[in-house]
Design an enzyme around this catalytic site. Structure first.
Site, mmCIF file in Angstrom:
data_model
loop_
_atom_site.group_PDB
_atom_site.id
_atom_site.type_symbol
_atom_site.label_atom_id
_atom_site.label_comp_id
_atom_site.label_asym_id
_atom_site.label_seq_id
_atom_site.Cartn_x
_atom_site.Cartn_y
_atom_site.Cartn_z
ATOM 1 N N TYR A 16 0.493 -0.819 -0.154
ATOM 2 C CA TYR A 16 0.089 0.015 -0.509
ATOM 3 C C TYR A 16 1.134 1.500 -0.351
ATOM 4 C CZ TYR A 16 -4.377 2.270 1.480
ATOM 5 O OH TYR A 16 -5.575 3.518 1.544
ATOM 6 N N CYS A 17 0.734 2.110 -0.658
ATOM 7 C CA CYS A 17 1.517 3.730 -1.577
ATOM 8 C C CYS A 17 2.836 3.286 -1.254
ATOM 9 C CB CYS A 17 0.864 4.020 -0.712
ATOM 10 S SG CYS A 17 1.605 6.366 -0.123
ATOM 11 N N VAL A 18 3.419 3.145 -0.252
ATOM 12 C CA VAL A 18 5.190 3.694 -0.040
ATOM 13 C C VAL A 18 5.697 1.651 -0.130
ATOM 14 C CG1 VAL A 18 7.122 4.259 1.482
ATOM 15 C CG2 VAL A 18 5.177 5.528 1.083
ATOM 16 N N GLY A 35 4.184 -0.161 -1.231
ATOM 17 C CA GLY A 35 4.023 -0.735 -2.835
ATOM 18 C C GLY A 35 4.697 -0.414 -3.444
#
Length: 323
Positions: free
Chosen positions: A56-58, A60
Site C-alpha cells: 500500500y502506497c510507499v 507498494g
C-alpha cells in the site's frame, strides 16, 4: 483485511514502526530486507512455496523494489502475485508532492530531523496542504468559526494517526525517487547489494488506483503498467488514497472501473472502461482465485498463536499503538 479473511485467505500484516532516535541509521534497504524476511517467514510457517503480496502506497513502492531484487537473484517464485494499492514506481507525474524536493525544502527537512527522525505531524501537514479546502479550511469554518462538533469519521481518525519517519530513509526516498526518478532507470539503484530493474518483474500484478487520489495521482500509478513485464490488471476505484482502498463490500459505497489491460495509455483505458457500483474488493478476490485456487484447511500457523511462533500480543500490536 477482515473481509479477506472471511473469504478464506490467511492474512499476515506487516506494520510500519513509528521512528525514534534509535532508527536514525535506517535506510531503504532495511525495509526491503524486512519484506523479504516476512515473505520467507510466512512461507516457512505455512509450509508453502510462495505467497501473495500486497503493498500500500510507499510499501507498494518498496515491494516493487523487493520483487525486482528477488527476480535478479533468481528467487521470483517466492511470490505468486502482487497487488499494488495506490503505489508509485515512476515519479515523473507524482503531482504536487514534487514541489517538496528542491534543495531549500531538503535543507529544512534536515533541520527538522535533527534527532534522526522526522515528526509525522510535519508530513501530515504537507499532505493536508495538498487539499487545503477539504482538509484544513473546511474545519476552520465549520468547527472553529461556526462551533460545530467534528463529525464521527473513522477514516479521518486514521488519517490523523501520524507516523514518524527515519531521517536518512526519508531523504533517500525523496532524492532518489521523487527528485531523480531513479527507480525506473535499469540498474540505477542497488538494493541489498543487487542492482534492480523493474522490467525483470514478471509476477502477475493487480494495480489499484484512486480516481481522486491527491497523494499517489492516478496518472502516476498507471505508470506501473509501463514498467512491469508480467500480466497486469488495472482497476480504477472511486474516491481517494484511503477511502478508495478501505471500502468494504458491505458498505455499498463508491464504484470502480475495469477495462482493457492492454491499453497503451491511461486515456485509452478510461475511454473504454466499464463502471461497476460498489467496492472493487470482490473483483480482486476473483483475480486472486485465478492466480491460485488451491485451498488448505486452516490449522497450525494459520490460527493466530497456534503455530511454531507464538503470539507476542493481541492485534494490532505495539507498533500500531506507538506514537
Amino acid at each position: 483485511m477482515a473481509w479477506a479473511v472471511e473469504q478464506g485467505l490467511s492474512v499476515f500484516m506487516v506494520s510500519w514502526k513509528s521512528a525514534d532516535a534509535s532508527m536514525s541509521e535506517v535506510v531503504w534497504d532495511d525495509y526491503i530486507a524486512a519484506q523479504v524476511d516476512a515473505i520467507d517467514t510466512v512461507r516457512e510457517l505455512l509450509d508453502v512455496p510462495h505467497v501473495h503480496t500486497i503493498g500500500y502506497c510507499v510499501a507498494g513502492t518498496t515491494l516493487a523494489a523487493t520483487l525486482a531484487m528477488l527476480a535478479a537473484r533468481g528467487e521470483a517464485d517466492k511470490v505468486r502475485s502482487v497487488t499494488f494499492f495506490t503505489a508509485q514506481v515512476d515519479f515523473e507525474l507524482a503531482g504536487d508532492l514534487k514541489m517538496f524536493v528542491d534543495e531549500s525544502y531538503l535543507t529544512l527537512l534536515q533541520q527538522l530531523s535533527a534527532g534522526g527522525f522526522l515528526d509525522g505531524r510535519y508530513m501530515a501537514a504537507t499532505f493536508n496542504s495538498l487539499r487545503g479546502r477539504d482538509l484544513i479550511w473546511n474545519y476552520v469554518v465549520s468547527n472553529y468559526l461556526l462551533g460545530n462538533d467534528y463529525p464521527p469519521f473513522d477514516l479521518l481518525y486514521w488519517n490523523g494517526d501520524t507516523t514518524n519517519l527515519p531521517a536518512k530513509w526519508h531523504r533517500q526516498y525523496l532524492v532518489d525517487l521523487y527528485r531523480d526518478n531513479r527507480m525506473v532507470i535499469p540498474n540505477s539503484l542497488t538494493v541489498m547489494g543487487t542492482p534492480i530493474d523493474l522490467k525483470k518483474i514478471e509476477t502477475p500484478a493487480y494495480i489499484q488506483a484512486g480516481r481522486e487520489d491527491h497523494i499517489a495521482p492516478l496518472a502516476s500509478v498507471w505508470r506501473l503498467m509501463d514498467h512491469l513485464s508480467g500480466p497486469k490488471t488495472f482497476v480504477l476505484a472511486g474516491s481517494g488514497h484511503i477511502a478508495g482502498v478501505v471500502n468494504p463490500p458491505a458498505a455499498g459505497k463508491y464504484q470502480y472501473w475495469t477495462g482493457d489491460n492492454q491499453a497503451a495509455t491511461l486515456d485509452e483505458f478510461v475511454a473504454g472502461a466499464g463502471e461497476t457500483k460498489g467496492s472493487w474488493w470482490p473483483h480482486w478476490i476473483g483475480w486472486i482465485s485465478q492466480q491460485d485456487d488451491a485451498k488448505t484447511a486452516a490449522k497450525g500457523a494459520r490460527i493466530p498463536g497456534e503455530g511454531a511462533k507464538k503470539a507476542i500480543e493481541d492485534a494490532p500490536g505495539r507498533y500500531v499503538k506507538q506514537r
